[in-house]
Design an enzyme around this catalytic site. Structure first.
Site, mmCIF file in Angstrom:
data_model
loop_
_atom_site.group_PDB
_atom_site.id
_atom_site.type_symbol
_atom_site.label_atom_id
_atom_site.label_comp_id
_atom_site.label_asym_id
_atom_site.label_seq_id
_atom_site.Cartn_x
_atom_site.Cartn_y
_atom_site.Cartn_z
ATOM 1 N N LYS A 78 65.751 78.949 45.986
ATOM 2 C CA LYS A 78 65.140 78.326 44.798
ATOM 3 C C LYS A 78 64.395 79.403 44.009
ATOM 4 C CE LYS A 78 62.080 74.402 43.630
ATOM 5 N NZ LYS A 78 61.240 73.337 44.191
ATOM 6 N N SER A 153 62.006 68.748 42.393
ATOM 7 C CA SER A 153 62.269 69.889 41.554
ATOM 8 C C SER A 153 63.329 70.836 42.135
ATOM 9 C CB SER A 153 60.988 70.682 41.302
ATOM 10 O OG SER A 153 60.464 71.173 42.507
ATOM 11 N N SER A 177 59.820 67.403 46.444
ATOM 12 C CA SER A 177 60.802 68.227 45.751
ATOM 13 C C SER A 177 61.944 68.786 46.575
ATOM 14 C CB SER A 177 60.095 69.394 45.043
ATOM 15 O OG SER A 177 59.372 68.897 43.941
#
Lengths: 490, 476
Positions: A78, A153, A177
């Protein structure tokens, strides 16, 4: 079956038997990325040259007999986790060209094991969001239906694994997330107990809630990755040092007879989609059939968790994001009158709407005259929620329920009203507030979209939680793959 | 109407730890800009602070030396504001649960009276960077200083006169030096003083409006600034006006305070506990261990010097007023037997030269063994006492050995009898009036003649011998 569809442990077996090389695997995944990225858009950057270098190193390691579970295994990271020499943007204009001069601790761990990074995944800007629509650069599509969001997210991380662009991914979870996008994309995603995995190198959103965790294709892979990233880090003062670390893979033994599985009656209130509810109820029956004791519990303060979360996380975020002033790195305004103006213009230009919204919220709740009514109060509610869980865990070993109230929604469906989006986190947020470990794995399909089951464990009892998930996974046998239908690109 | 001042002082002292408070960068002063930095003290994205245990230890040490209660439980808080020298846009400090509370310093006023000045609190925090505005277009920032550990020492508003403020500061500096937690060098910025002052009619219980003055760069300047403010504020009240709460700047050249560029409304720092750090627990055992490690404090050293070296209280007071001075004295005593002689030289010539040149004792190049050598040269009558003063000044300026200076400048005492006799005869011939006075019974005249001999020999004549030879020649 294609190489890129294999799990970590399956690829590892092939490497062990020398049926394949790390370079072979890497090339296979790199081609897969080229094939599906135009549709999915999960990645913000691809690290092809780097990856092939790392693959060669991994092959050398393997030749020397130096092979562990993650050697030669491709990973997607990420883009809010700092990678030395490789752009880390947090999906924000503010850090569009930021190249960290150091690695996050989890990256050092993966490098030592010989894992191979293929690229950085898209996210909601600074990890604030539940759909990845808040990214400043692109909207990632859900591989199951390209007109729908992958969740957020860590939407890029989840979508990339659902689309087989990597063998596993790392994401971050502050209010759900990792778990929510895992649920929406039909993969396994896990948030460790707060303090189990080092936060050093994770660009901070809410310091008392953030944790890095794995997104994988099955529970065994999840345990493997957790083994590699868990553990004390002297560079992180909130990293725990006095907890016995298990070999999580060894604890997966399938038998859950007598396991006490709780579900909170508060989960089944308003807002929960009917078909999702049915999947969860079926899952509870499946646990029973495996010999578990399924018990109803109560978490009365759950109602207040969302409010407490948005107050605490926004407050911490407003402080953590204050360093983005355009002076040492990041976006710097070209036109301004004086110092204060420079700050204001740089930050107004560099940050997206949702980030600005939360910074303002956070600044407000910390300001003189409001601190006691909001922030201080939210911290007290936090203690009440923690006590709710402590009480419940006296009677049960794990707590099970829906990860998300709905399946993946359409792109643009919830962007009008921020509060509607916030409600997507209602089941995941209390777990961060309490600091407990939580994970999501697929437990059904509704209108062609995956449904996720959330399992929450006791503090530092990831073993029990993973084992419950493992038993469920083997019995449920999800075995579905996304079809990349829908969206504009067809 | 008579006004009295109500003064509070906030002192920031840099701690002498080798590394910074939250990372392992060096705290060394004076290096090239931005060479003692790392991702943590630069506040790069993703970095986290880790508290340096030595910082806590040093702060507790200072707190114990200053008679404070040490908190068993304290924590770090974030103080949020924007400024280019603050990389994270927040300073990690302590807000409502400081490490130390309720201490005091005892000062001795010029009338001999002892007064206790209370200390509200001492807390730890990180320093910010340094901004440079001169010779550049815009401003430059040096982050070497970001993250250097500080203790902030806040006094109760017990100080009533500029003199008390000066005494408080010198005593505080002395205690911090003695504790070995800070070198307290104002010129290097390792000690900074902010003052708050208001005035009110004598015997009034209410407080007047206070103003703040920051970063005045010497203790004497603080004294001067406070004296000026008392006059200024009293006049304001006398004119029927109100003192405005503001930050003022002391201009030492002009001898006045001026309003600083007025800031907008007071900062709201939005303090909250830093979620990246855990609370600080000081156990009773650790506290006592730290207490045992405290070096000898000024009061004890003074008492010991009086007893051990048989010097008067006055001398001991001055010598122990600063630790480097006391250490210098003690090292000299190991090389030269007469402590009182050393003490005289320190209090006399050395303090004079230190004051004149504005140097600190550790900037003075004279080593204890050189001091001892000088005194031995006097004892052996190689040089006279007055020549010794010249040699000492040379040593002070150059750091050379006394023997070398005496050789190079030909300062050896003249003890050659025939040489001196010749000069004595000349002096007698040149000063008939004095000779006459002496022969008439004025003993003082011999002093004048000896003086003339010293002058003629540029101080090198052995005065006792000169005296003897003059008398001999005069009696011929």
């Amino acid at each position: 079956m294609e190489l890129y569809e294999l799990t970590i442990h399956e690829i590892h077996d092939l490497l062990l038997k020398k049926e394949i090389s790390a370079v072979d695997i890497t090339n296979d995944f790199l081609k897969r990325i080229e094939d599906v990225e135009p549709k999915v858009e999960a990645l913000l950057s691809k690290t092809k040259e780097n990856a092939l270098d790392e693959a060669k190193k991994a092959d050398a390691m393997i030749k020397n007999g130096d092979i562990n579970d993650l050697t030669g295994i491709p990973v997607i990271i990420k883009d809010n986790i700092c990678t030395y020499g490789i752009k880390t943007t947090c999906a924000s204009k503010m850090l569009e060209d930021f190249i960290p001069p150091y690695n996050a601790t989890v990256i050092e761990n993966l490098n030592k094991d010989g894992a191979i990074m293929l690229g950085k995944a898209n996210l909601d800007e600074f990890a604030m969001g539940s759909s990845t629509e808040n990214s400043a650069f692109k909207v990632t599509k859900n591989p199951w239906d390209l007109s729908r969001v992958p969740g957020g997210s860590s939407g890029g991380s989840a979508a990339s694994i659902a689309a087989d662009e990597g063998a596993f991914a790392l994401g971050s979870d502050t209010g759900g997330s990792i778990r929510q996008p895992a649920s929406l994309c039909g993969v396994v995603g896990m948030k460790p107990t707060y303090g189990l995995v080092s936060r050093y190198g994770l660009v901070a959103f809410a310091s008392s809630l953030d944790q890095i965790g794995p997104l994988t294709k099955d529970v065994t892979d999840c345990a493997i990755v957790l083994n590699a990233i868990a553990g004390y880090d002297p560079k992180d003062s909130t990293s725990v040092n006095n907890v016995r670390l298990d070999d999580y893979k060894k604890l997966l033994n399938k038998d859950i007879k007598g396991l006490k599985v709780g579900y909170a009656k508060e989960f089944f209130g308003q807002g929960l989609d009917e078909e999702v509810k049915e999947s969860i109820q079926s899952s509870l029956k499946l646990f029973e059939s495996l010999g578990a004791d399924v018990v109803e519990i109560s978490l009365p303060y759950l109602d207040y968790a969302l409010a407490a979360y948005y107050i605490v996380s926004s407050a911490e975020a407003s402080s953590n994001l204050a360093r983005y002033d355009g002076i040492r790195y990041g976006h710097n305004a070209s036109q301004y009158d004086d110092l204060v103006d420079m700050y204001m213009v740089s930050r107004s230009e560099g940050f997206g709407k949702e980030v600005k919204r939360r910074i303002m919220l956070g600044t407000y709740v910390l300001s003189a005259g409001y601190y006691d009514a909001y922030y201080n109060k939210a911290l007290k509610v936090r203690t009440l929620i923690r006590k709710d869980y402590e009480r419940a865990f006296k009677d049960v070993d794990v707590i099970v329920g829906p990860t998300s109230p709905t399946v993946a929604f359409k792109i643009g469906e919830k962007t009008e009203d921020p509060l509607t989006m916030y409600l997507a986190d209602v089941y995941t947020v209390p777990v961060n507030i309490a600091g407990l470990p939580g994970m999501s794995l697929p437990c059904g399909i509704s209108n062609g979209m995956p449904v996720g089951l959330q399992i929450v464990g006791k503090y530092f009892d990831e073993g029990t939680m993973l084992n419950a998930a493992y038993a469920f996974e083997k019995a449920f046998n999800f075995n579905r793959k996304p079809s990349f239908k829908g969206g504009n690109n067809l | 109407m008579n006004y009295e001042a109500v003064i509070g002082l906030e002192v920031h002292a840099e701690l002498l730890t080798k590394t910074k408070i939250f990372c392992s960068c060096s705290t060394e002063f004076g290096s090239e800009a931005n060479t003692h930095v790392c991702p943590v003290c630069l506040g790069l994205p993703g970095t986290l602070p880790v508290l340096n245990k030595k910082v806590v230890e040093f702060a507790v040490k200072a707190g114990l030396a200053l008679n404070c209660d040490i908190s068993n439980f304290s924590k770090m808080d974030r103080k949020n504001y924007f400024y280019p020298d603050l990389p994270k846009a927040y300073q990690i400090s302590q807000y409502d649960l400081p490490l130390c509370k309720n201490g005091y310093i005892e000062i001795e006023l010029s009338n001999g009276e002892k007064k206790r000045i209370g200390l509200t609190r001492i807390h730890i925090e990180e320093d910010a960077g340094k901004l440079l505005h001169e010779n550049v277009d815009g401003s430059l920032v040096d982050y070497n200083r970001t993250g250097v550990p500080l203790i902030e020492i806040v006094s109760d508003p017990d100080i009533r006169t500029p003199e008390e403020a000066y005494l408080y500061l010198t005593k505080l500096k002395s205690i911090l030096e003695y504790s070995e937690v800070s070198d307290c060098k104002m010129q290097e910025g390792s000690l900074r003083v902010d003052t708050n002052i208001s005035v009110r009619p004598v015997n009034s219980k209410k407080f007047g409006t206070k103003i703040e003055m920051k970063n005045i760069n010497s203790f004497r300047a603080v004294e001067r600034a406070l004296a000026y403010e008392i006059k200024r504020q009293s006049k304001v009240y006398e004119n029927g006006d109100n003192v405005i709460q503001e930050t003022r700047r002391w201009d030492d050249q002009k001898g006045i305070t001026e309003v600083m560029r007025s800031k907008e409304e007071a900062h709201d720092y939005r303090y909250f506990p830093d979620p990246d750090l855990v609370p600080i627990i000081i156990s009773d055992e650790w506290r006592e261990e730290i207490r045992r490690s405290l070096p000898e404090m000024p009061e004890h050293k003074k008492a010991r010097f009086i007893k051990q070296y048989d010097i008067p209280e006055y001398d001991a007071s001055i010598i122990t007023s600063s630790k480097p001075l006391a250490d210098f004295f003690e090292k000299c005593v190991t090389e030269y037997a007469s402590a009182k002689t050393i003490s005289n030289w320190i209090m006399g010539e050395m303090m004079r030269l230190l004051k004149e040149t504005g140097k600190e004792i550790d900037e003075m190049p004279i080593k204890p063994h050189q001091m001892a050598s000088l005194l031995k040269l006097i004892d052996k009558k190689v040089i006279t006492g007055s020549i010794a003063k010249t040699v000492f000044e040379d040593m002070f300026n150059t750091g050379k050995d006394p023997e070398k200076i005496v050789d190079e400048k030909g300062l050896k005492q003249m003890s050659d009898v025939s040489q001196l006799r010749e000069i004595a005869i000349k002096i007698i011939n040149d000063n008939p009036k004095s000779v006459d006075d002496y022969k008439k019974g004025k003993d003082k005249a011999i002093g004048y003649l000896v003086g003339q001999m010293m002058k003629a020999t540029r101080g090198k004549a052995n005065p006792q011998l000169a005296n003897k030879l003059l008398k001999e020649e005069l009696s011929k």
